[in-house]
Structures are given as structure tokens and as C-alpha cells.
Design an enzyme around this catalytic site. Structure first.
Site, PDB file in Angstrom:
ATOM      1  N   ARG A 135      17.121 -34.441  -9.833  1.00 11.52           N
ATOM      2  CA  ARG A 135      17.057 -35.653  -9.018  1.00 11.52           C
ATOM      3  C   ARG A 135      18.461 -36.101  -8.633  1.00 11.52           C
ATOM      4  O   ARG A 135      19.446 -35.742  -9.281  1.00 11.52           O
ATOM      5  CB  ARG A 135      16.345 -36.786  -9.750  1.00 11.52           C
ATOM      6  CG  ARG A 135      17.095 -37.364 -10.933  1.00 11.52           C
ATOM      7  CD  ARG A 135      16.647 -38.790 -11.208  1.00 11.52           C
ATOM      8  NE  ARG A 135      17.110 -39.316 -12.480  1.00 11.52           N
ATOM      9  CZ  ARG A 135      18.345 -39.764 -12.710  1.00 11.52           C
ATOM     10  NH1 ARG A 135      19.278 -39.696 -11.768  1.00 11.52           N
ATOM     11  NH2 ARG A 135      18.667 -40.256 -13.893  1.00 11.52           N
ATOM     12  N   ASN A 149      28.272 -37.871 -11.243  1.00 12.84           N
ATOM     13  CA  ASN A 149      28.447 -39.297 -11.455  1.00 12.84           C
ATOM     14  C   ASN A 149      29.587 -39.886 -10.629  1.00 12.84           C
ATOM     15  O   ASN A 149      29.662 -39.665  -9.436  1.00 12.84           O
ATOM     16  CB  ASN A 149      28.568 -39.594 -12.964  1.00 12.84           C
ATOM     17  CG  ASN A 149      27.308 -40.257 -13.472  1.00 12.84           C
ATOM     18  OD1 ASN A 149      26.813 -41.191 -12.832  1.00 12.84           O
ATOM     19  ND2 ASN A 149      26.768 -39.793 -14.574  1.00 12.84           N
ATOM     20  N   GLU A 186      22.364 -49.057 -12.330  1.00 12.73           N
ATOM     21  CA  GLU A 186      23.306 -48.071 -11.781  1.00 12.73           C
ATOM     22  C   GLU A 186      23.735 -48.484 -10.373  1.00 12.73           C
ATOM     23  O   GLU A 186      23.158 -49.389  -9.781  1.00 12.73           O
ATOM     24  CB  GLU A 186      22.660 -46.672 -11.704  1.00 12.73           C
ATOM     25  CG  GLU A 186      22.989 -45.752 -12.864  1.00 12.73           C
ATOM     26  CD  GLU A 186      24.419 -45.215 -12.833  1.00 12.73           C
ATOM     27  OE1 GLU A 186      25.210 -45.623 -11.966  1.00 12.73           O
ATOM     28  OE2 GLU A 186      24.742 -44.398 -13.709  1.00 12.73           O
ATOM     29  N   ASP A 232      30.842 -42.116 -17.014  1.00  9.50           N
ATOM     30  CA  ASP A 232      29.693 -42.295 -16.125  1.00  9.50           C
ATOM     31  C   ASP A 232      30.191 -42.735 -14.744  1.00  9.50           C
ATOM     32  O   ASP A 232      30.875 -41.980 -14.073  1.00  9.50           O
ATOM     33  CB  ASP A 232      28.718 -43.292 -16.784  1.00  9.50           C
ATOM     34  CG  ASP A 232      27.319 -43.237 -16.212  1.00  9.50           C
ATOM     35  OD1 ASP A 232      27.185 -42.979 -15.009  1.00  9.50           O
ATOM     36  OD2 ASP A 232      26.348 -43.460 -16.949  1.00  9.50           O
ATOM     37  N   ASN A 262      21.506 -38.546  -8.413  1.00 15.34           N
ATOM     38  CA  ASN A 262      22.050 -39.534  -9.339  1.00 15.34           C
ATOM     39  C   ASN A 262      22.994 -40.445  -8.559  1.00 15.34           C
ATOM     40  O   ASN A 262      22.613 -40.981  -7.518  1.00 15.34           O
ATOM     41  CB  ASN A 262      22.733 -38.807 -10.516  1.00 15.34           C
ATOM     42  CG  ASN A 262      22.919 -39.697 -11.714  1.00 15.34           C
ATOM     43  OD1 ASN A 262      21.992 -40.418 -12.090  1.00 15.34           O
ATOM     44  ND2 ASN A 262      24.092 -39.676 -12.315  1.00 15.34           N
TER      45      ASN A 262
END
Ligand code: NAG
Length: 324
Positions: free
Chosen positions: A130, A181, A38, A235, A132
Site C-alpha cells: 500500500r 517514509n 500520519e 518515520d 504510505n
């Protein structure tokens, strides 16, 4: 047919009906495996692509000149949502560890790195959340969002998107977020683009680059037509210098290049694995599209490989370091 007429017809067919072909090339980066890759970020000064292996608490650096990937484990941490270089300090990075944004010291080579301090923490009442994806805006402000980590993120929209500015103030940009995202800014168009994966869409906001305030959200690209049946999830995201956005799709094996003014898909970039997590332009000419992927949910190889896509005939912007 007269020769001249035949020539004319041939000409019309070629000009009028030929679809422009795009011969891009997809190649893996060496030793770039990340179970959940990521947050790709191109650092111009170091000619390196930084990214994370999110659920391993690891940071990676692909050195362009050396054609080599370095990997480090953050001591005592199990999560690393993003990695953003800190302006003016070559060894410091802002990293999302759980619900904390911490400063990690890493020389870019050592197999282990240390948290040196916590910048701020969010949502202490939501232990299952959490951080991201996160990015800096073109002026070096931090935008970081959360998601629920346990259970169904589509049911429980407990995530939020935050902004943090030098001097230490945190504010909520958006609440009611499922999975925070992709983020991208366009200074020319004065826009901010944002993806909440659980909305299956990309939103645009009017963005004031002097104040860092986003307003007037509008849906500019909608993937609902193919989801949830095919469960293609938007995403991570980036933008090129012409203002087109590139949307990575988890489960879609595709990056969609979209004109945000019309919502039209200009190009589908196909990858050899399904879970495409994020994209960033980089390389010496900023014309290489780097792509992170994920192997989680038992995806077979080459899932988890980080790729470079060349031959796209497009350029992006380098990553911006965080102003502290
Ligand atoms: C980088 O290294 C990989 C693996 O050794 C190799 O396949 C690739 O051709 C190299 N790329 C460049 C640009 O040198």
C-alpha cells in the site's frame, strides 16, 4: 580570590560551560486522535493542518483560527496514506488509498467525503502493498512511496518511491524500499532528503528542481546505533528554513533535529508517547511544529494524539499543493 578574578571565573563558567536551554512546549490539539496519525500538511490559504488517520481511511483538518478539528470518512475506503490539497480546487485532495492515488472531494467540514476519480495506481502485482507517506516537492510534483502491508517489511523490500507529474506520467524514483517514509526538500542546498524506515537512516540526494531528478544518494543520519535493539525507527520528516531536518521516530518518543551537513543532533524534542509518526511546520508564522502519533500495537493514551510544539525558535515552509 580577588573580586575581579572571581567575577572573571564566574563569567567564563557561564559563557563557556552553559548548555543552551531550549524551552519548547508540547500541547495536544483538541479532538485530534488518530489511531495511526500520519501525513501532516499545513495549508497556508486555509490556515489548516490536514492529516490522516491512515488505517481508518479518514482525513482530518485542524482549523487554526477555530482551534477545532474536523474529521471525515472517505466512503468505501479503509486506507488513507496521505492527504495533499490539489492546486486551484479548494475541495479536491490527492489521497493514497491502498495502491491507488485518488482524488477525494471534501469541503473540510462534512463527516463524509467521496472519491471522484483515480489519478493512477501502482504495483498491481503486489496486492499486499500500500501507499504510505507522500509529499509534493516545492514545484508541486507528487512523490509517493509504498510498503508491504502484510508480513515483515524488513524482510521483503517490495516497496518503491514514485514521482507523478502534471500531465500524468509516473516514474520510479527508487526501488528496493522497505517502508517508504519521510520526504523533505531544500531549495537553497539543492537537496532532497528521504527515509526508508527499514534502513534506519536518512539519505540525501542532489536534487534538480527544474527536472525533478534526484541523484547521488548519501547517508547523512544513521539511527542504527540505537536500533534494532531499541527499535527506534525513523518515520516522517520535515525541514526548517535554516536547512535542519526534523526526524520523527516511531518507538522513540523523540523528534531529532539534525544538521544534515554534519549529521549532528542539534535538539531532541520529547513527546509524551512513543510512536511519533510525522512532523510539519505550520501556524500563521510557520513556527509551530505539528506532530502526528500512533496508538496502534496497543499503546496507551495519550498515544494517537496530534500535538503542537511551540518555542522551538525555528520556522518551516507551508505545504505545497499538488499541480494537476
Ligand atoms: C484549543 O482548545 C483546547 C481544548 O478546548 C484548549 O485546551 C486550548 O487552550 C485551546 N487553544 C487555543 C490556542 O485556544
Amino acid at each position: 580570590m580577588q573580586p575581579k578574578l572571581a567575577q572573571l571565573v564566574t563569567f567564563i563558567i557561564l559563557v563557556g560551560f552553559s548548555v543552551p536551554t531550549m524551552s519548547y512546549k508540547v500541547e495536544p490539539l483538541p479532538d485530534s486522535y488518530a489511531g495511526l496519525g500520519e501525513g501532516p500538511h499545513w495549508d497556508e490559504a486555509r490556515q489548516s493542518l490536514y492529516f490522516v488517520d491512515l488505517e481508518a481511511g479518514s482525513l482530518l483538518r485542524y482549523d487554526y483560527k477555530q482551534n477545532k478539528t474536523y474529521r471525515t470518512q472517505i466512503e468505501g475506503e479503509t486506507l488513507a496514506g496521505f492527504v495533499l490539497p490539489v492546486e486551484g480546487n479548494a475541495q479536491e485532495f490527492a489521497v493514497g488509498c491502498g495502491r491507488r492515488v485518488v482524488i477525494v472531494n471534501w469541503d473540510g467540514v462534512s463527516p463524509s467525503a467521496k472519491v471522484v476519480r483515480t489519478l493512477f495506481e501502482v504495483q498491481s502485482e503486489f496486492k499486499a502493498n500500500r501507499l504510505n507517506d507522500a509529499k509534493t516537492d516545492p514545484r508541486g510534483r507528487l512523490f509517493a512511496g509504498t510498503m508491504r502491508y502484510i508480513g515483515d517489511e524488513f524482510e521483503h523490500r517490495h516497496g518503491e518511491l514514485y514521482k507523478w507529474e502534471a500531465g500524468g506520467s509516473v516514474s520510479v524514483v527508487k526501488s528496493d524500499v522497505g517502508i517508504s517514509n519521510g520526504l523533505a526538500w531544500d531549495e537553497k542546498a539543492k537537496k532532497f532528503y528521504y527515509i526508508d524506515t527499514t534502513d534506519y537512516e536518512v539519505k540525501s540526494y542532489d536534487y534538480n528542481f527544474d527536472t525533478g531528478v534526484a541523484s547521488n544518494p548519501k547517508v547523512i543520519y544513521n539511527l542504527r546505533k540505537t536500533s534494532p535493539k531499541d527499535h527506534i525507527l525513523p518515520d516522517g520528516m520535515t525541514i526548517d528554513t535554516e536547512g535542519n531536518i526534523y526526524v520523527a521516530t516511531f518507538n522513540g518518543a523523540t523528534i531529532y533535529k539534525v544538521n544534515p551537513s554534519t549529521g549532528k543532533v542539534l535538539l531532541e524534542i520529547k513527546l509524551p508517547t512513543k510512536q511519533i509518526t510525522s512532523v510539519a511546520f505550520g501556524g500563521p508564522n510557520l513556527d509551530i511544529l505539528y506532530v502526528t502519533t500512533a496508538a496502534k500495537f496497543n499503546q496507551p493514551a495519550p498515544a494517537g494524539t496530534t500535538y503542537k510544539v511551540t518555542g522551538l525558535n525555528a520556522k518551516g515552509y507551508p505545504g505545497v499543493s499538488l499541480k494537476i
